[in-house]
Design a protein around this motif. Sequence first.
Motif, short mmCIF file in Angstrom:
data_model
loop_
_atom_site.label_atom_id
_atom_site.label_comp_id
_atom_site.label_asym_id
_atom_site.label_seq_id
_atom_site.Cartn_x
_atom_site.Cartn_y
_atom_site.Cartn_z
N HIS A 24 -131.71 -57.53 -89.22
CA HIS A 24 -130.67 -58.29 -88.50
C HIS A 24 -130.01 -57.45 -87.41
O HIS A 24 -129.67 -57.97 -86.35
N ARG A 25 -129.88 -56.15 -87.66
CA ARG A 25 -129.31 -55.28 -86.62
C ARG A 25 -130.30 -55.13 -85.46
O ARG A 25 -129.92 -55.11 -84.29
N LEU A 26 -131.57 -55.02 -85.79
CA LEU A 26 -132.58 -54.89 -84.74
C LEU A 26 -132.66 -56.17 -83.90
O LEU A 26 -132.87 -56.12 -82.69
N GLU A 27 -132.52 -57.31 -84.55
CA GLU A 27 -132.55 -58.59 -83.84
C GLU A 27 -131.51 -58.61 -82.74
O GLU A 27 -131.77 -59.00 -81.60
N SER A 28 -130.29 -58.18 -83.08
CA SER A 28 -129.21 -58.17 -82.09
C SER A 28 -129.45 -57.11 -81.01
O SER A 28 -129.21 -57.35 -79.83
N LEU A 29 -129.94 -55.96 -81.42
CA LEU A 29 -130.12 -54.84 -80.50
C LEU A 29 -131.21 -55.11 -79.48
O LEU A 29 -131.09 -54.77 -78.29
N PHE A 30 -132.31 -55.74 -79.91
CA PHE A 30 -133.48 -55.91 -79.05
C PHE A 30 -133.54 -57.28 -78.35
O PHE A 30 -134.46 -57.51 -77.56
N GLU A 31 -132.59 -58.15 -78.63
CA GLU A 31 -132.62 -59.48 -78.02
C GLU A 31 -132.60 -59.39 -76.49
O GLU A 31 -131.73 -58.76 -75.90
N GLY A 32 -133.59 -60.02 -75.85
CA GLY A 32 -133.66 -60.04 -74.40
C GLY A 32 -134.12 -58.74 -73.77
O GLY A 32 -134.13 -58.61 -72.54
N ARG A 33 -134.53 -57.78 -74.57
CA ARG A 33 -134.90 -56.46 -74.06
C ARG A 33 -136.41 -56.35 -73.86
O ARG A 33 -137.19 -56.92 -74.63
N MET A 34 -136.84 -55.65 -72.82
CA MET A 34 -138.24 -55.35 -72.60
C MET A 34 -138.55 -53.95 -73.12
O MET A 34 -137.69 -53.08 -73.11
N ALA A 35 -139.79 -53.75 -73.56
CA ALA A 35 -140.22 -52.40 -73.92
C ALA A 35 -140.15 -51.52 -72.68
O ALA A 35 -140.38 -51.97 -71.56
N ALA A 36 -139.85 -50.24 -72.88
CA ALA A 36 -139.71 -49.32 -71.75
C ALA A 36 -140.99 -49.25 -70.93
O ALA A 36 -140.95 -49.16 -69.69
N HIS A 37 -142.13 -49.28 -71.59
CA HIS A 37 -143.42 -49.23 -70.88
C HIS A 37 -143.58 -50.44 -69.97
O HIS A 37 -143.99 -50.31 -68.81
#
Length: 367
Positions: A234-247
């Motif tokens: 659940h923490r990862l869901e919030s943290l990564f929402e809408g985010r692209m991988a750095a690569h």
Amino acid sequence: MKLSFLEPLYKQSGPFASVYLDTSRDAALEDPDAAVRLRWRRLRDALVSEGADRESVTAVAGTVGSDTDVPGTHGQAVFTAHGRLALLDELPAPPARDTAHFGTLPDTMPLIVQHAPGIPYLAVHVHYGGRHSTDATGTVRIEAEAGAWPLTKVTPGHRLDEEIPVADWARAAGEVGRELEGHARRIDVETVVVAGDVWARGILINRLPAALRGQVTTVAGAGESEPGRALLEHRLESLFEGRMAAHDRALLDAFLAERARDGAFTEGLAPTVSALQRGKVKALFLNDHPESPLRLWVGPKPGQLALAEQELRSYGIREVSEERADTALARALVGTRAELIVVPEQELRPSEGVGVLLRYADPASGK
């Protein structure tokens, strides 16, 4: 995003049955398995109506709903060919709608979208509830998982689970840190997410190798980790929402830079097809439009795609078929080992929803 996970599928010959099904077992249902079987029967009828052979349908039937050990909401992508299972993939979220397709090419775009953003990460939960002193009794428990988000929701990554006496924690934290670094290197991790007791996790963070320490993000709380699901989900869901991988972000920045100087880029369906035919595509940027009416003609080989049937016929290609554009593009990308970035429209809106970063610009044409 690299599409190498699809290479085994495209090495097989079609036609393919492609099925996407919600296989969540809702605890509120009296018989969740019966609900999955009912959803499958509807898709089975759709496959038959599209001309699927009995053997392919039977192969799907023997696979759908086999993920009874996966908790929470999820789905399955099942591909069969000639009566044999060609690829099975657990989906971290139920498909937007259950679908079934039988045709020359496998319908892989919904699967690719579910693999995005594909962020390599390390999650660490430091369990401790005692006195904040190394002369206290009790133990510090370390849970860690290395994987790619969001696939670890349904396909657990490498896990670490250790308990260490509090009296040994200051010394042992360095050893744990070096072990975590080894797991992080194997997947080229870009983020280390740490939760748990502030004192105990602080000791661990301070003893991490410097490179790993610079990638740490701490999160408050952790929530209970459901067995079989991602650690700190659940923490990862919030943290990564809408985010692209750095690569992927680096490739997007390179595309934008090339477009700004009218360099090694192109956009629009026709120029993209031309670049794929010549093997010039390094990365393709696609807005996900499942409802898109765009179609392409394809031949038996990945680079054989065109806007019109006659173009392929003129090359002497006899076996041609008309397919969804995104389906044809996906096969061409895998066949030429180019990358695909499913990019939100707020980040990039190329002509006809498709843009390309070229491997090189043609000096004669400027592209």
